[in-house]
Design an enzyme around this catalytic site. Structure first.
Site, PDB file in Angstrom:
ATOM      1  CB  SER A 189      -0.871   0.064   1.258  1.00  0.00           C
ATOM      2  OG  SER A 189      -1.699  -1.035   1.346  1.00  0.00           O
TER       3      SER A 189
ATOM      4  CG  HIS B  98      -3.253  -2.256  -3.189  1.00  0.00           C
ATOM      5  ND1 HIS B  98      -2.224  -3.117  -2.935  1.00  0.00           N
ATOM      6  CD2 HIS B  98      -3.621  -1.771  -1.996  1.00  0.00           C
ATOM      7  CE1 HIS B  98      -1.978  -3.156  -1.640  1.00  0.00           C
ATOM      8  NE2 HIS B  98      -2.820  -2.339  -1.040  1.00  0.00           N
TER       9      HIS B  98
ATOM     10  CG  HIS C  37      -4.921  -7.145   0.685  1.00  0.00           C
ATOM     11  ND1 HIS C  37      -4.989  -6.257  -0.359  1.00  0.00           N
ATOM     12  CD2 HIS C  37      -3.788  -6.853   1.369  1.00  0.00           C
ATOM     13  CE1 HIS C  37      -3.938  -5.453  -0.313  1.00  0.00           C
ATOM     14  NE2 HIS C  37      -3.188  -5.794   0.716  1.00  0.00           N
TER      15      HIS C  37
ATOM     16  CE1 TYR D 263      -8.369  -5.321   2.359  1.00  0.00           C
ATOM     17  CE2 TYR D 263      -6.431  -6.063   3.564  1.00  0.00           C
ATOM     18  CZ  TYR D 263      -7.030  -5.208   2.649  1.00  0.00           C
ATOM     19  OH  TYR D 263      -6.271  -4.259   2.025  1.00  0.00           O
ATOM     20  CD  GLU D 264      -8.735  -6.764  -2.010  1.00  0.00           C
ATOM     21  OE1 GLU D 264      -9.172  -6.172  -2.994  1.00  0.00           O
ATOM     22  OE2 GLU D 264      -7.572  -7.207  -1.951  1.00  0.00           O
TER      23      GLU D 264
ATOM     24  CB  ALA E 200       1.249  -0.169   4.651  1.00  0.00           C
TER      25      ALA E 200
ATOM     26  CG  MET F 183      -4.641  -6.082   7.725  1.00  0.00           C
ATOM     27  SD  MET F 183      -6.009  -5.029   7.248  1.00  0.00           S
ATOM     28  CE  MET F 183      -6.153  -3.994   8.727  1.00  0.00           C
ATOM     29  CB  SER F 184      -0.417  -8.106   3.061  1.00  0.00           C
ATOM     30  OG  SER F 184       0.674  -7.304   3.467  1.00  0.00           O
TER      31      SER F 184
ATOM     32  CG  ASN G 249      -0.787   2.871  11.322  1.00  0.00           C
ATOM     33  OD1 ASN G 249      -0.711   2.407  10.181  1.00  0.00           O
ATOM     34  ND2 ASN G 249      -1.174   2.171  12.359  1.00  0.00           N
TER      35      ASN G 249
ATOM     36  CG  HIS H  65      -6.481   2.696   3.447  1.00  0.00           C
ATOM     37  ND1 HIS H  65      -5.460   1.774   3.570  1.00  0.00           N
ATOM     38  CD2 HIS H  65      -6.666   2.862   2.108  1.00  0.00           C
ATOM     39  CE1 HIS H  65      -5.058   1.402   2.358  1.00  0.00           C
ATOM     40  NE2 HIS H  65      -5.770   2.052   1.459  1.00  0.00           N
TER      41      HIS H  65
HETATM   42  N1  HPA Z   1      -2.780  -2.611  11.430  1.00  0.00           N
HETATM   43  C1  HPA Z   1      -2.913  -3.521  10.434  1.00  0.00           C
HETATM   44  N2  HPA Z   1      -2.520  -3.292   9.194  1.00  0.00           N
HETATM   45  C2  HPA Z   1      -1.943  -2.110   8.932  1.00  0.00           C
HETATM   46  C3  HPA Z   1      -1.768  -1.127   9.912  1.00  0.00           C
HETATM   47  C4  HPA Z   1      -2.220  -1.391  11.247  1.00  0.00           C
HETATM   48  O1  HPA Z   1      -2.101  -0.580  12.172  1.00  0.00           O
HETATM   49  N3  HPA Z   1      -1.181  -0.070   9.310  1.00  0.00           N
HETATM   50  C5  HPA Z   1      -0.992  -0.412   8.013  1.00  0.00           C
HETATM   51  N4  HPA Z   1      -1.442  -1.640   7.781  1.00  0.00           N
END
Ligand code: HPA
Length: 272
Positions: free
Chosen positions: A30, A61, A83, A85-86, A113, A211-212, A235, A247
């Site tokens: 990302s 993406h 992903h 989660y999609e 990310a 998440m990847s 973050n 996001h």
């Molecule tokens: N959590 C999960 N996935 C992420 C985060 C997070 O804080 N930041 C970027 N991808």
């Protein structure tokens, strides 16, 4: 049709667009897709044109497979990933990695990310992934084993190549900063974590959350690829700071750190 045959069909199509055989595959996470501008391009192929190739629906993406060279090394870059989660099945999440190997790539550079669990990290930091904890509740190699890809059971110690990590740390030092190493913990998402989850993950030994990545790395190891993983801390994880996570912040930080990220990969890839 099984995943191997689908991947072989995708490879056959890609071969009609370029004869370049990549030695390194790079999955761009990302906000990191613009690294692709560094590639002396042979072919840019939208995922939608490649048989069986899944597309990502996530903003940030873009969905192109790019073949070319960086510093004389032939590469395939995946700008955008599918992903879990999609709602993508594991077979789709790992499809691009399977295709990259069948195209000829022996090394996978995977980027993402991530949220920073380790309070020593700062927003915008790059971190080399030393190991992972898969808490997504599933495994990419689930199901009947296809021996053309690899063995049923396979080792995951040193899944993230110490050699490539040392190379990345050395190149970062040459570029003037310290590249930390950390453990990446994967969740399914798409909700960001609760502060209680982040405290629990810290206790488990995690430095980063995302998440990847873990599924791609599992199949890469299944196929015997050498792996380098780089996270961008977009973050601090939930509860570390007294602020919400969103996001668009993930994408903004990607843009801010783009130069540093690009410089690192551009330095590392020719030395792989
Ligand atoms: N959590 C999960 N996935 C992420 C985060 C997070 O804080 N930041 C970027 N991808």
């Amino acid at each position: 049709m099984n995943q191997y045959d689908k991947a072989a069909e995708a490879v056959a199509y890609i071969r009609t667009r370029t004869s370049l055989v990549p030695s390194v595959a790079i999955i761009l996470g990302s906000g990191l897709g613009s690294f692709a501008q560094q590639i002396a391009t042979d072919a840019v192929i939208p995922y939608a044109e490649i048989p069986h190739f899944p597309h990502s629906t996530v903003v940030g993406h873009s969905g192109n497979l790019i073949l070319g060279t960086i510093g004389g090394v032939s590469v395939v870059a995946l700008q955008g990933r599918a992903h879990a989660y999609e709602g993508h099945p594991m077979e789709s999440v790992t499809f691009a990695t399977r295709v990259a190997k069948l195209l000829g790539a022996g090394t996978l550079v995977v980027t993402n990310a991530a949220g920073g669990i380790n309070t020593g990290y700062r927003q915008g930091a790059l971190v080399a992934i030393a190991d992972h904890i898969n808490l997504t509740g599933t495994n990419a190699a689930l199901g009947p084993n296809d021996a053309r890809f690899g063995d049923r059971f396979f080792d995951m110690s040193n899944a993230y190549s110490p050699r490539l990590r040392e190379l990345a740390v050395a190149e970062a030092a040459r570029l003037g900063y310290e590249l930390n190493s950390g453990v990446y913990l994967a969740v399914l998402g798409p909700s960001f974590e609760t502060p209680a989850e982040i405290r629990a993950f810290r206790t488990l030994g995690a430095d980063l959350v995302g998440m990847s990545t873990v599924h791609e790395v599992i199949v890469a190891r299944h196929m015997g690829m050498e792996v380098l993983g780089i996270s961008l801390v977009t973050n601090m994880a939930a509860g570390v700071l007294d602020e919400a996570i969103n996001h668009s912040e993930v994408l903004d930080i990607g843009r801010q750190v783009e130069g540093q990220f690009t410089a690192l990969l551009t330095a590392v890839i020719p030395k792989i």
